[in-house]
Design a protein around this motif. Structure first.
Motif, PDB file in Angstrom:
ATOM      1  N   SER A 153       0.829  -1.209   0.000  1.00  0.00           N
ATOM      2  CA  SER A 153       0.000   0.000   0.000  1.00  0.00           C
ATOM      3  C   SER A 153       0.865   1.261   0.000  1.00  0.00           C
ATOM      4  N   SER A 154       2.039   1.199   0.593  1.00  0.00           N
ATOM      5  CA  SER A 154       2.960   2.342   0.557  1.00  0.00           C
ATOM      6  C   SER A 154       3.454   2.598  -0.853  1.00  0.00           C
ATOM      7  N   LEU A 155       3.765   1.537  -1.569  1.00  0.00           N
ATOM      8  CA  LEU A 155       4.225   1.700  -2.950  1.00  0.00           C
ATOM      9  C   LEU A 155       3.109   2.217  -3.849  1.00  0.00           C
ATOM     10  N   VAL A 156       1.875   1.820  -3.562  1.00  0.00           N
ATOM     11  CA  VAL A 156       0.740   2.348  -4.318  1.00  0.00           C
ATOM     12  C   VAL A 156       0.572   3.840  -4.026  1.00  0.00           C
ATOM     13  N   LEU A 157       0.719   4.229  -2.765  1.00  0.00           N
ATOM     14  CA  LEU A 157       0.635   5.653  -2.409  1.00  0.00           C
ATOM     15  C   LEU A 157       1.765   6.435  -3.071  1.00  0.00           C
ATOM     16  N   GLU A 158       2.950   5.878  -3.071  1.00  0.00           N
ATOM     17  CA  GLU A 158       4.079   6.538  -3.730  1.00  0.00           C
ATOM     18  C   GLU A 158       3.789   6.736  -5.213  1.00  0.00           C
ATOM     19  N   ARG A 159       3.226   5.737  -5.827  1.00  0.00           N
ATOM     20  CA  ARG A 159       2.880   5.822  -7.252  1.00  0.00           C
ATOM     21  C   ARG A 159       1.782   6.858  -7.483  1.00  0.00           C
ATOM     22  N   ALA A 160       0.831   6.948  -6.578  1.00  0.00           N
ATOM     23  CA  ALA A 160      -0.264   7.909  -6.726  1.00  0.00           C
ATOM     24  C   ALA A 160       0.233   9.349  -6.611  1.00  0.00           C
ATOM     25  N   CYS A 161       1.369   9.547  -5.940  1.00  0.00           N
ATOM     26  CA  CYS A 161       1.917  10.894  -5.766  1.00  0.00           C
ATOM     27  C   CYS A 161       2.717  11.370  -6.977  1.00  0.00           C
ATOM     28  N   ARG A 162       2.910  10.535  -7.967  1.00  0.00           N
ATOM     29  CA  ARG A 162       3.701  10.931  -9.136  1.00  0.00           C
ATOM     30  C   ARG A 162       3.008  12.033  -9.911  1.00  0.00           C
ATOM     31  N   ILE A 163       3.836  12.908 -10.467  1.00  0.00           N
ATOM     32  CA  ILE A 163       3.318  13.974 -11.317  1.00  0.00           C
ATOM     33  C   ILE A 163       4.002  13.866 -12.670  1.00  0.00           C
ATOM     34  N   ARG A 164       3.405  14.512 -13.649  1.00  0.00           N
ATOM     35  CA  ARG A 164       3.994  14.518 -14.986  1.00  0.00           C
ATOM     36  C   ARG A 164       5.247  15.362 -14.989  1.00  0.00           C
ATOM     37  N   ASP A 165       6.214  14.999 -15.836  1.00  0.00           N
ATOM     38  CA  ASP A 165       7.411  15.810 -16.018  1.00  0.00           C
ATOM     39  C   ASP A 165       7.057  17.065 -16.791  1.00  0.00           C
ATOM     40  N   GLY A 166       7.831  18.105 -16.605  1.00  0.00           N
ATOM     41  CA  GLY A 166       7.596  19.292 -17.424  1.00  0.00           C
ATOM     42  C   GLY A 166       7.522  20.569 -16.651  1.00  0.00           C
ATOM     43  N   GLY A 167       7.885  20.563 -15.393  1.00  0.00           N
ATOM     44  CA  GLY A 167       7.935  21.836 -14.693  1.00  0.00           C
ATOM     45  C   GLY A 167       6.765  22.084 -13.777  1.00  0.00           C
ATOM     46  N   ASP A 168       6.757  23.306 -13.242  1.00  0.00           N
ATOM     47  CA  ASP A 168       5.767  23.667 -12.227  1.00  0.00           C
ATOM     48  C   ASP A 168       4.355  23.782 -12.780  1.00  0.00           C
ATOM     49  N   GLU A 169       4.217  24.046 -14.085  1.00  0.00           N
ATOM     50  CA  GLU A 169       2.863  24.213 -14.598  1.00  0.00           C
ATOM     51  C   GLU A 169       2.069  22.901 -14.560  1.00  0.00           C
ATOM     52  N   ASN A 170       2.764  21.778 -14.444  1.00  0.00           N
ATOM     53  CA  ASN A 170       2.076  20.493 -14.390  1.00  0.00           C
ATOM     54  C   ASN A 170       1.995  19.943 -12.966  1.00  0.00           C
TER      55      ASN A 170
END
Length: 172
Positions: A153-170
């Motif tokens: 469940s920790s790894l799933v939470l870590e995965r859910a926190c991912r954001i797209r690459d490309g800077g602050d606008e994303n």
């Protein structure tokens, strides 16, 4: 004549590595921590025998606490995923960092706990005739599986926190 430089003209050194980026928890680290916990857990019973003290009993309270932690992490992961990926909502940066740190800390701790309880359970294999041997084996196995659930469940939470690459606008 010495020439003084203006502090504003000096280049700002770049921090080493990708600045502000945190990578996923390495599986090798989790496996290493789990193996260390396994060895330590397995050594508990022989150490107790050698010292002449009774081996620790495993009650249901810590087992249930581990299961509760796994459930809470799973709920936070689901909520985070739904908010960020499905609804497209933004998450305040400090909240995202808090969730990521929680996920990483619980993954590492869960690996050690899972290994420790599974190692303790292994030390009781074949000794179920001993006083409370069967009870220690079963409860340690369940606690070890709860530790594995914490890691998952920790790894799933870590995965859910991912954001797209490309800077602050994303950033979300």
């Amino acid at each position: 004549m010495s020439r003084q430089t203006d502090p504003e003209d000096e280049p700002v050194p770049e921090p080493p590595g990708p600045a502000g980026r945190v990578g996923p928890t390495p599986p090798g680290l989790l496996l290493g921590l789990a193996l260390a916990g396994l060895v330590l857990g397995w050594l508990v019973r022989p150490a107790c025998v050698r010292l002449g003290v009774p081996a620790p009993r495993v009650s249901w309270l810590p087992v249930l606490a581990l299961l509760l932690v796994a459930l809470i992490l799973g709920a936070v992961a689901w909520s985070t995923y739904r908010s960020l990926q499905k609804r497209g909502e933004r998450l305040e940066p400090h909240r995202a960092v808090n969730r990521l740190v929680l996920a990483k800390a619980c993954a590492l701790t869960g690996a050690v706990v899972a290994g420790g309880y599974l190692g303790y359970a292994l030390s009781w294999v074949g000794l179920t005739d001993a006083e409370l041997g069967q009870q220690r084996l079963v409860r340690s196995l369940v606690a070890g599986l709860a530790g594995v659930a914490i890691v998952a469940s920790s790894l799933v939470l870590e995965r859910a926190c991912r954001i797209r690459d490309g800077g602050d606008e994303n950033l979300r």
